[in-house]
Design an enzyme around this catalytic site. Structure first.
Site, PDB file in Angstrom:
ATOM      1  CG  HIS A  54      -0.469  -0.384   2.461  1.00  0.00           C
ATOM      2  ND1 HIS A  54       0.262   0.219   3.114  1.00  0.00           N
ATOM      3  CD2 HIS A  54      -1.360  -1.114   3.322  1.00  0.00           C
ATOM      4  CE1 HIS A  54       0.303  -0.211   4.418  1.00  0.00           C
ATOM      5  NE2 HIS A  54      -0.446  -0.943   4.680  1.00  0.00           N
TER       6      HIS A  54
ATOM      7  CG  HIS B 261      -2.887  -7.058  12.467  1.00  0.00           C
ATOM      8  ND1 HIS B 261      -3.863  -5.866  12.575  1.00  0.00           N
ATOM      9  CD2 HIS B 261      -1.864  -6.446  11.442  1.00  0.00           C
ATOM     10  CE1 HIS B 261      -3.432  -4.757  11.702  1.00  0.00           C
ATOM     11  NE2 HIS B 261      -2.495  -5.344  10.948  1.00  0.00           N
TER      12      HIS B 261
ATOM     13  CD  GLU C 203      -3.069  -3.897   6.877  1.00  0.00           C
ATOM     14  OE1 GLU C 203      -2.305  -3.764   7.817  1.00  0.00           O
ATOM     15  OE2 GLU C 203      -2.820  -3.427   5.836  1.00  0.00           O
TER      16      GLU C 203
ATOM     17  CG  ASP D  66      -0.890  -8.253   5.827  1.00  0.00           C
ATOM     18  OD1 ASP D  66      -1.718  -7.752   6.346  1.00  0.00           O
ATOM     19  OD2 ASP D  66       0.535  -7.744   6.175  1.00  0.00           O
TER      20      ASP D  66
ATOM     21  CG  HIS E 286      -0.249  -0.824  11.816  1.00  0.00           C
ATOM     22  ND1 HIS E 286      -0.706  -0.434  10.603  1.00  0.00           N
ATOM     23  CD2 HIS E 286      -0.135  -2.219  11.416  1.00  0.00           C
ATOM     24  CE1 HIS E 286      -0.908  -1.377   9.491  1.00  0.00           C
ATOM     25  NE2 HIS E 286      -0.551  -2.416  10.294  1.00  0.00           N
TER      26      HIS E 286
ATOM     27  CG  ASP F 212       1.574  -5.533  10.943  1.00  0.00           C
ATOM     28  OD1 ASP F 212       2.012  -6.554  10.188  1.00  0.00           O
ATOM     29  OD2 ASP F 212       0.589  -5.061  10.943  1.00  0.00           O
TER      30      ASP F 212
ATOM     31  CE1 TYR G 215       6.058  -3.949   8.285  1.00  0.00           C
ATOM     32  CE2 TYR G 215       5.990  -3.250  10.467  1.00  0.00           C
ATOM     33  CZ  TYR G 215       5.393  -3.737   9.486  1.00  0.00           C
ATOM     34  OH  TYR G 215       4.123  -4.400   9.620  1.00  0.00           O
TER      35      TYR G 215
ATOM     36  CG  HIS H 245       5.181  -8.342   7.860  1.00  0.00           C
ATOM     37  ND1 HIS H 245       4.541  -8.929   6.728  1.00  0.00           N
ATOM     38  CD2 HIS H 245       4.208  -7.467   8.338  1.00  0.00           C
ATOM     39  CE1 HIS H 245       3.193  -8.323   6.566  1.00  0.00           C
ATOM     40  NE2 HIS H 245       3.096  -7.723   7.584  1.00  0.00           N
TER      41      HIS H 245
HETATM   42 FE1  FEO Z   1      -0.894  -4.503   9.325  1.00  0.00          FE
HETATM   43 FE2  FEO Z   1       0.971  -6.927   8.199  1.00  0.00          FE
HETATM   44  O1  FEO Z   1      -0.368  -5.919   8.406  1.00  0.00           O
END
Ligand code: FEO
Length: 407
Positions: free
Chosen positions: A27, A82, A84, A86, A149, A168, A196, A229
């Site tokens: 994004h 989380h 999101e 991903d 986040h 994250d 990041y 990640h």
């Molecule tokens: Fe906030 Fe890795 O997604």
């Protein structure tokens, strides 16, 4: 034998995520080294626990890694740290392979976020800070980390093996064969962790600072930090590194360096940028110059995190700034950078609108320009460039003064 194999973290905890070698855009954040979506499997005495899912399209790979350890049908508990996509995008499909009565847990905000993503009728059970779960013969505790986040973000702690699953937080976009931070060059870890943090966490530095301050009282004595990640932080030096970097970045300690970010049409604004940078360096302050036509905004953001000045330049194009300048400003504004000293400059043909627009943007970022922006019609003269150099000198001097007052 499974096509994809799990990686052991401790005798009963495994990485079952995926490596995305192709990801180059997250994004608006350029991820030149790809990424990983980390999911974790805890094999309990009475069933499996999955911590987070992976990005949609990678479910087969994740399931295959799980199969290399246990039958997915033995997974009885799924924790979504989380929501999101991903990390949650595969959950609706993957849960069909788990035990029919498998229970999905998330933070209270996560329960709402998952419902708004999937519009499903599945029950998701809420977990608040301090809640514990005794499931599958294992004991887990939870800490909500709102706005780290997203509102739903949460940490899961597995006391038995001292592993903290942090979604994250403490992560980075870095694809690679190796799963542990100690297997990577420290400079690569620093560069990607900083990028990041700058591109994902900067707006929430206050929350990061609060979390770090409260960390010793949370009852967590983790020796492994397992983010969603990039590599897993395991070992004293690795944990010291990532915690000290986060402490620095969240406390807005900045270096005496000024960034000039500009766009140019026929070279006039470039010449102005170079003259301003000469003025800054003349005073002994470091200056980094980035043409936005060939530098990605997310790379500049990584350096802006540790910089104390920002000077924006753009010629006027159709009464606006250049598109690449507009994109960078929108991005920096959203990340809530507030450099100590700022300025604006640019060339124009018949209406110096871009400079007004740059000044307005700096006002909106709550870091107004130190002096009126420098406008040059068409091509700068020697006098114009001298004026640019003087702007650089004033910015550097102001920064030196502010830094001296800090001490
Ligand atoms: Fe906030 Fe890795 O997604």
């Amino acid at each position: 034998m499974s096509l994809y194999e799990a990686v052991s973290i401790t005798p009963n905890v495994y990485w079952v995520g995926v490596v995305d070698w192709e990801l180059r855009d997250f994004h608006g954040y350029e991820t030149r080294r790809g990424s990983t979506y980390n999911a974790y499997l805890i094999v309990g005495s009475q069933g499996g626990i999955l911590i987070d899912g992976v990005k949609h399209g990678f479910e087969e790979q994740c399931l295959s890694r799980i199969r290399s350890i246990i039958d997915p049908a033995k997974i009885k508990v799924v924790i979504s740290n989380h929501s999101e996509m991903d990390h949650s995008g595969t959950l609706p499909d993957m849960m069909q392979h788990f035990a029919p009565d498998a229970v999905l847990y998330a933070s209270p905000m996560g329960v709402k976020a998952l419902a708004a993503h999937f519009h499903w009728d599945r029950e998701v059970k809420p977990l608040k800070t301090g809640d514990t779960l005794d499931v599958c013969g294992e004991h887990l505790t939870f800490v909500e980390t709102r706005m780290l986040h997203w509102p739903d973000s949460m940490f899961t702690y597995y006391q038995k093996d001292k592993i903290l699953f942090t979604n994250d937080a403490f992560g980075m976009h870095l694809a690679g064969e190796e799963r542990f931070a100690k297997q990577y060059d420290r400079s690569v870890l620093f560069e990607e962790a900083r990028k990041y943090y700058a591109n994902i966490l900067t707006p929430y530095s206050m929350q990061v600072g609060k979390l770090l301050k409260s960390y010793p009282s949370l009852g967590i004595d983790a020796t492994t930090i397992a983010p969603d990640h990039g590599p897993i932080w395991q070992g004293e030096q690795e944990l010291t590194d990532i915690f000290s970097w986060y402490e620095r970045w969240s406390s807005n300690r900045v270096n005496s360096q000024i960034i000039i970010a500009y766009g140019t049409m026929w070279g006039s604004t470039r010449r102005m940028a170079n003259a301003i940078s000469e003025g800054i360096r003349h005073c002994g302050v470091r200056c980094l110059v980035f043409p936005l036509g060939c530098t990605h905004r997310s790379d500049i953001a990584a350096l802006l995190l540790e910089s104390s000045g920002l000077v924006l330049g753009s010629p006027t194009l159709n009464l606006e700034v250049l598109p690449e300048v507009a994109a960078a400003i929108t991005y920096f504004k959203g990340l809530k950078f507030k450099p100590l000293v700022t300025g604006a400059f640019g060339s124009y043909g018949w209406a110096p609108k871009s400079i007004m627009s740059l000044e307005k943007s700096l006002d909106e970022m709550k870091c107004p320009a130190l002096a009126p922006g420098i406008k040059v019609q068409y091509v700068p003269t020697e006098d114009d460039l001298e004026q640019c150099k003087m702007l650089g000198i004033s910015l550097a001097k102001k920064l030196i003064e502010l830094k001296e007052n800090e001490q």
